[in-house]
Design an enzyme around this catalytic site. Structure first.
Site, PDB file in Angstrom:
ATOM      1  N   GLY A 242      51.762  41.074  17.836  1.00 30.95           N
ATOM      2  CA  GLY A 242      51.289  41.185  19.213  1.00 30.95           C
ATOM      3  C   GLY A 242      50.725  42.464  18.501  1.00 30.95           C
TER       4      GLY A 242
ATOM      5  N   GLN B 102      47.751  50.663  21.564  1.00 33.60           N
ATOM      6  CA  GLN B 102      48.047  50.455  20.859  1.00 33.60           C
ATOM      7  C   GLN B 102      46.605  51.018  20.203  1.00 33.60           C
ATOM      8  OE1 GLN B 102      50.594  47.239  19.959  1.00 33.60           O
ATOM      9  NE2 GLN B 102      51.058  48.452  18.003  1.00 33.60           N
TER      10      GLN B 102
ATOM     11  N   CYS C 262      55.225  46.995  13.198  1.00 37.90           N
ATOM     12  CA  CYS C 262      54.948  47.734  14.561  1.00 37.90           C
ATOM     13  C   CYS C 262      53.119  48.012  13.802  1.00 37.90           C
ATOM     14  CB  CYS C 262      55.115  48.865  15.216  1.00 37.90           C
ATOM     15  SG  CYS C 262      53.795  49.237  17.027  1.00 37.90           S
ATOM     16  N   LEU C 263      51.788  47.521  14.765  1.00 32.12           N
ATOM     17  CA  LEU C 263      50.792  48.123  14.253  1.00 32.12           C
ATOM     18  C   LEU C 263      50.728  49.293  14.267  1.00 32.12           C
ATOM     19  CD1 LEU C 263      49.098  44.960  14.759  1.00 32.12           C
ATOM     20  CD2 LEU C 263      49.357  45.162  12.851  1.00 32.12           C
TER      21      LEU C 263
ATOM     22  N   HIS D  70      58.985  43.379  22.907  1.00 31.57           N
ATOM     23  CA  HIS D  70      58.473  44.280  22.139  1.00 31.57           C
ATOM     24  C   HIS D  70      57.137  44.898  22.417  1.00 31.57           C
ATOM     25  CE1 HIS D  70      57.433  46.641  17.953  1.00 31.57           C
ATOM     26  NE2 HIS D  70      56.023  46.305  19.109  1.00 31.57           N
ATOM     27  N   GLU D  71      56.191  43.785  22.415  1.00 31.08           N
ATOM     28  CA  GLU D  71      54.849  44.702  23.253  1.00 31.08           C
ATOM     29  C   GLU D  71      55.183  44.691  25.295  1.00 31.08           C
ATOM     30  OE1 GLU D  71      52.597  44.678  21.808  1.00 31.08           O
ATOM     31  OE2 GLU D  71      53.166  43.534  20.107  1.00 31.08           O
TER      32      GLU D  71
ATOM     33  N   HIS E  46      55.727  48.488  24.624  1.00 37.45           N
ATOM     34  CA  HIS E  46      54.502  49.456  24.491  1.00 37.45           C
ATOM     35  C   HIS E  46      54.355  49.420  25.673  1.00 37.45           C
ATOM     36  CE1 HIS E  46      54.095  49.498  20.696  1.00 37.45           C
ATOM     37  NE2 HIS E  46      54.105  48.416  20.189  1.00 37.45           N
TER      38      HIS E  46
END
Length: 172
Positions: free
Chosen positions: A45, A50, A94-95, A136-137, A140
């Protein structure tokens, strides 16, 4: 095009994102670039903040094993309309917080709405990894990171490690 991913701590990762008023070709291109960036990272994701874009958009593909065909999803203005009382615990990463993982508890199933890349409203029920990833996304887009679900000690430890990673990356 592969886009640079912001690394925590970065103030843009803590901002509430604005709704997408209407779809444009520029936003569709951004979504395509986000998918390419997510696959390259690799991740399951990626949310617009991000990459420094404060709009309500994220991409997902939780088809992780090699036996499944990719299932890329582009979601504009996503929202949860219902969630289960049953909870699931997943080890999340997480990226924007590379190489750091922690167990996070979230609803096991969510009913969701979003606008697809063609401007059509979609709805679905997600469970397991898809439910966790969607939540999760969505966090963000609301200025929240997975570490915000952790206790203060664990959150501080991960933040310090992320700061160190960011410094080392900046040095090359």
């Amino acid at each position: 095009m592969i886009l640079p991913i912001l690394i925590h701590p970065d103030p843009r990762l803590k901002k509430l994102c604005a709704p997408v008023p209407d779809l444009t070709d520029e936003l569709r291109k951004l979504a395509d670039d986000m998918l390419e960036t997510m696959y390259d990272a690799p991740g399951v994701g990626l949310a617009a903040p991000q990459i420094g874009v404060l709009q309500r958009l994220f991409v997902l593909d939780c088809a992780k094993d090699d036996t499944e065909d990719p299932q890329p999803m582009v979601m504009f203005n996503p929202e949860i309309v219902a969630s289960s009382d049953e909870l699931n615990v997943y080890e999340e990463g997480c990226l924007s917080i590379p190489e750091q993982y922690a167990e996070v508890t979230r609803p096991a199933e969510v009913d969701v709405l979003w606008m697809d890349r063609d401007g059509n409203e979609q709805k679905a029920t997600f469970d397991r990894l898809w439910a966790t990833c969607f939540q999760h996304e969505l966090d963000h887009l609301n200025g929240k990171l997975f570490i915000d679900h952790l206790g203060p000690m664990k959150r501080q430890l991960i933040t310090r490690k992320s700061q160190k990673y960011k410094r080392e990356k900046a040095r090359g």
